[in-house]
Design an enzyme around this catalytic site. Structure first.
Site, PDB file in Angstrom:
ATOM      1  N   GLY A  56       0.870  -1.180   0.000  1.00  0.00           N
ATOM      2  CA  GLY A  56       0.000   0.000   0.000  1.00  0.00           C
ATOM      3  C   GLY A  56       0.901   1.222   0.000  1.00  0.00           C
ATOM      4  NE  ARG A 137      -9.530   3.918  13.702  1.00  0.00           N
ATOM      5  CZ  ARG A 137      -9.811   4.829  14.638  1.00  0.00           C
ATOM      6  NH1 ARG A 137     -10.950   4.780  15.317  1.00  0.00           N
ATOM      7  NH2 ARG A 137      -8.951   5.800  14.904  1.00  0.00           N
ATOM      8  CB  VAL A 167      -1.376  -0.378   9.112  1.00  0.00           C
ATOM      9  CG1 VAL A 167      -1.804   1.053   9.390  1.00  0.00           C
ATOM     10  CG2 VAL A 167       0.051  -0.600   9.620  1.00  0.00           C
ATOM     11  CB  SER A 168      -5.622  -2.607   6.331  1.00  0.00           C
ATOM     12  OG  SER A 168      -4.465  -2.623   5.526  1.00  0.00           O
ATOM     13  CG  ASN A 169      -8.526   1.050  10.559  1.00  0.00           C
ATOM     14  OD1 ASN A 169      -8.241   0.456  11.585  1.00  0.00           O
ATOM     15  ND2 ASN A 169      -8.191   2.313  10.344  1.00  0.00           N
ATOM     16  NE  ARG A 200      -4.381   9.845  16.018  1.00  0.00           N
ATOM     17  CZ  ARG A 200      -4.957   9.181  15.026  1.00  0.00           C
ATOM     18  NH1 ARG A 200      -5.820   8.219  15.295  1.00  0.00           N
ATOM     19  NH2 ARG A 200      -4.693   9.482  13.773  1.00  0.00           N
ATOM     20  CG  HIS A 224      -7.165   1.243  15.997  1.00  0.00           C
ATOM     21  ND1 HIS A 224      -6.690   2.410  16.534  1.00  0.00           N
ATOM     22  CD2 HIS A 224      -7.180   1.445  14.643  1.00  0.00           C
ATOM     23  CE1 HIS A 224      -6.424   3.268  15.565  1.00  0.00           C
ATOM     24  NE2 HIS A 224      -6.723   2.699  14.409  1.00  0.00           N
TER      25      HIS A 224
HETATM   26  N1  LIG Z   1      -4.229   1.090  12.280  1.00  0.00           N
HETATM   27  C1  LIG Z   1      -4.139   2.400  12.287  1.00  0.00           C
HETATM   28  O1  LIG Z   1      -3.790   3.012  13.297  1.00  0.00           O
HETATM   29  C2  LIG Z   1      -4.459   3.177  11.042  1.00  0.00           C
HETATM   30  C3  LIG Z   1      -4.209   4.548  10.941  1.00  0.00           C
HETATM   31  C4  LIG Z   1      -4.499   5.214   9.758  1.00  0.00           C
HETATM   32  C5  LIG Z   1      -5.039   4.507   8.675  1.00  0.00           C
HETATM   33  N2  LIG Z   1      -5.282   3.188   8.822  1.00  0.00           N
HETATM   34  C6  LIG Z   1      -5.820   2.389   7.715  1.00  0.00           C
HETATM   35  O2  LIG Z   1      -4.757   2.138   6.781  1.00  0.00           O
HETATM   36  C7  LIG Z   1      -5.306   1.923   5.485  1.00  0.00           C
HETATM   37  C8  LIG Z   1      -4.591   2.804   4.467  1.00  0.00           C
HETATM   38  O3  LIG Z   1      -4.885   4.161   4.716  1.00  0.00           O
HETATM   39  P1  LIG Z   1      -4.326   5.285   3.712  1.00  0.00           P
HETATM   40  O4  LIG Z   1      -4.752   6.590   4.282  1.00  0.00           O
HETATM   41  O5  LIG Z   1      -2.915   5.033   3.418  1.00  0.00           O
HETATM   42  O6  LIG Z   1      -5.203   4.976   2.401  1.00  0.00           O
HETATM   43  P2  LIG Z   1      -4.802   5.329   0.901  1.00  0.00           P
HETATM   44  O7  LIG Z   1      -6.056   5.221   0.092  1.00  0.00           O
HETATM   45  O8  LIG Z   1      -4.045   6.586   0.847  1.00  0.00           O
HETATM   46  O9  LIG Z   1      -3.819   4.138   0.485  1.00  0.00           O
HETATM   47  C9  LIG Z   1      -4.231   2.824   0.392  1.00  0.00           C
HETATM   48  C10 LIG Z   1      -3.443   2.204  -0.760  1.00  0.00           C
HETATM   49  O10 LIG Z   1      -3.705   0.801  -0.774  1.00  0.00           O
HETATM   50  C11 LIG Z   1      -3.658   0.421  -2.146  1.00  0.00           C
HETATM   51  N3  LIG Z   1      -4.293  -0.886  -2.352  1.00  0.00           N
HETATM   52  C12 LIG Z   1      -5.598  -1.192  -2.388  1.00  0.00           C
HETATM   53  N4  LIG Z   1      -5.751  -2.505  -2.612  1.00  0.00           N
HETATM   54  C13 LIG Z   1      -4.522  -3.039  -2.703  1.00  0.00           C
HETATM   55  C14 LIG Z   1      -4.032  -4.347  -2.917  1.00  0.00           C
HETATM   56  N5  LIG Z   1      -4.845  -5.394  -3.090  1.00  0.00           N
HETATM   57  N6  LIG Z   1      -2.706  -4.533  -2.965  1.00  0.00           N
HETATM   58  C15 LIG Z   1      -1.850  -3.501  -2.810  1.00  0.00           C
HETATM   59  N7  LIG Z   1      -2.249  -2.229  -2.596  1.00  0.00           N
HETATM   60  C16 LIG Z   1      -3.577  -2.010  -2.549  1.00  0.00           C
HETATM   61  C17 LIG Z   1      -4.370   1.551  -2.868  1.00  0.00           C
HETATM   62  O11 LIG Z   1      -4.089   1.554  -4.260  1.00  0.00           O
HETATM   63  C18 LIG Z   1      -3.827   2.754  -2.127  1.00  0.00           C
HETATM   64  O12 LIG Z   1      -2.690   3.305  -2.771  1.00  0.00           O
HETATM   65  C19 LIG Z   1      -6.802   2.190   5.629  1.00  0.00           C
HETATM   66  O13 LIG Z   1      -7.519   0.982   5.795  1.00  0.00           O
HETATM   67  C20 LIG Z   1      -6.895   3.036   6.871  1.00  0.00           C
HETATM   68  O14 LIG Z   1      -8.179   2.962   7.486  1.00  0.00           O
HETATM   69  C21 LIG Z   1      -5.006   2.514   9.954  1.00  0.00           C
END
Ligand SMILES: NC(=O)c1ccc[n+]([C@@H]2O[C@H](COP(=O)([O-])OP(=O)(O)OC[C@H]3O[C@@H](n4cnc5c(N)ncnc54)[C@H](O)[C@@H]3O)[C@@H](O)[C@H]2O)c1
Length: 358
Positions: A56, A137, A167-169, A200, A224
């Protein structure tokens, strides 16, 4: 070419042009370096050869990679994304900061070609949809479950020994899914959420106390999610003095409430999910693994009776080192805190049940 013993080795032997050959040279001829430099090189030698993949290349993934590169945590860093060109482009952009910032990490990008990730020591999964203002989320589960499962399987085929940071939600459920679908030993799957939420929490405390965030110790446990996380204010200290000594009941309630909606507040302001602190938190976990720091973070990990829970991944204080998460610390929650933890677990378990319907 000068052969003066006091001339640094990289000037005497210009063929030693990159970090790998410098370290190999140092390993073969330790005496080529003055003692203080030898100590520095040999204490760094392990993580010099490490490889990290970030899946990602969006906001959080790219920021994580940027933090890893700036801190020279690994020799090789691969950014992978499904969108054509985005990972290659961002990798190249970051490489163009190397001369300015002075790091040697080789960063490359890949459009969904997992062969390039082969042999990674640590993989951070950030692929998936982020939330939009007003979303929770948890609403992301439908799309992100498919993405995380597919990514975890691809990663494992190419890096069977990797430690995976999710990390993904919705992160706790995605961590549980990664654990179930890969069958990896539980210590090698780490969910990043509480690390961010704790940072935070420290930010909110610092604002009320007028304190440096670095002087504060504070931990958020549980899920989370806006309603499932539990900022443990009873344990929070300002250079070892309990913060509750300096804060009114009302202030404490405000700090807890603002911490819990910390992510939602930013999503409303920015229009999408935040990335600087999530990226820094993910990189901090990578650092603790690669350097075997044994730092204490809240991470979502598989519980086997700890904190009264089973068959679930949930945020608890853990030691992070070279084996992944190495130990869960029991903070000894009081009755009220334990009740909140159980309620949080119920909510995350309900979310995990949704996986069966997808
Ligand atoms: N755990 C945490 O504390 C926390 C904090 C912030 C964001 N997040 C989560 O992290 C994730 C990413 O957030 P972001 O702001 O970077 O989003 P973003 O949209 O900027 O980036 C996500 C990326 O994932 C890519 N992607 C989608 N499917 C894919 C696949 N099958 N293989 C490879 N890449 C793929 C997309 O093309 C995109 O570039 C979200 O699910 C968000 O909710 C989690």
């Amino acid at each position: 070419m000068s052969n003066d013993l006091f001339t640094p080795v990289y000037l005497r032997f210009p063929f030693i042009s990159n970090l790998r050959s410098l370290v190999i040279y140092a390993a073969l001829t330790k005496n080529a370096f003055p003692l203080p430099l030898q100590r520095k090189i040999f204490s760094n030698i392990n993580y010099c050869f490490m490889k990290v993949t970030v899946v990602g290349a969006g906001a959080v993934g790219a920021t994580t990679a940027d933090n890893i590169a700036r801190a020279a945590l690994a020799e090789e860093l691969v950014l992978l994304d499904i969108k054509e060109g985005i990972a290659e482009g961002k990798a190249q952009d970051m490489m163009q900061t190397a001369a300015l910032l002075g790091f040697d990490t080789r960063i490359s990008g890949s459009t969904n070609d997992y062969k390039k990730t082969a042999g990674s020591d640590v993989v951070v999964i950030t692929s998936g949809l982020p939330r939009k203002p007003g979303m929770t989320r948890e609403e992301l589960i439908g799309v992100n479950a498919g993405i995380v499962k597919g990514v975890a399987e691809n990663i494992l085929q190419n890096s069977p020994d990797a430690i995976i940071i999710v990390v993904s939600n919705p992160m706790d459920t995605m961590t549980y899914l990664a654990l179930q679908s890969t069958g990896l030993p539980k210590n090698r799957i780490i969910g990043m959420g509480g690390t961010l939420d704790s940072a935070r929490f420290k930010y909110q405390l610092s604002q009320h106390l007028g304190a440096s965030p670095g002087d504060l110790n504070a931990v958020v446990v549980g899920g989370h999610g806006d309603t499932t996380m539990i900022p443990l204010i009873r344990f929070a200290t300002w250079n070892s003095v309990p913060v509750t000594k300096f804060l009114s009941e009302e202030q404490q309630k405000q700090i807890i409430a603002d911490t819990m909606v910390g992510g939602a507040t930013l999503t409303k302001l920015i229009g999408t999910s935040a990335w600087y602190a999530p990226g820094a938190a993910s990189a901090a976990l990578v650092k603790s693994i690669l350097r075997d720091e044994k730092k204490l973070f809240t991470c979502s990990v598989s519980l086997n009776g700890e904190y009264g829970q089973n068959d679930i991944c949930l945020g608890v204080p853990v030691i992070i080192g070279k084996s992944g998460w190495e130990k869960i610390l029991d903070f000894g929650l009081n009755e009220d805190e334990q009740a909140l933890f159980s309620k949080s677990a119920d909510a995350v378990r309900n979310m995990n049940d949704v996986l069966k319907t997808l």
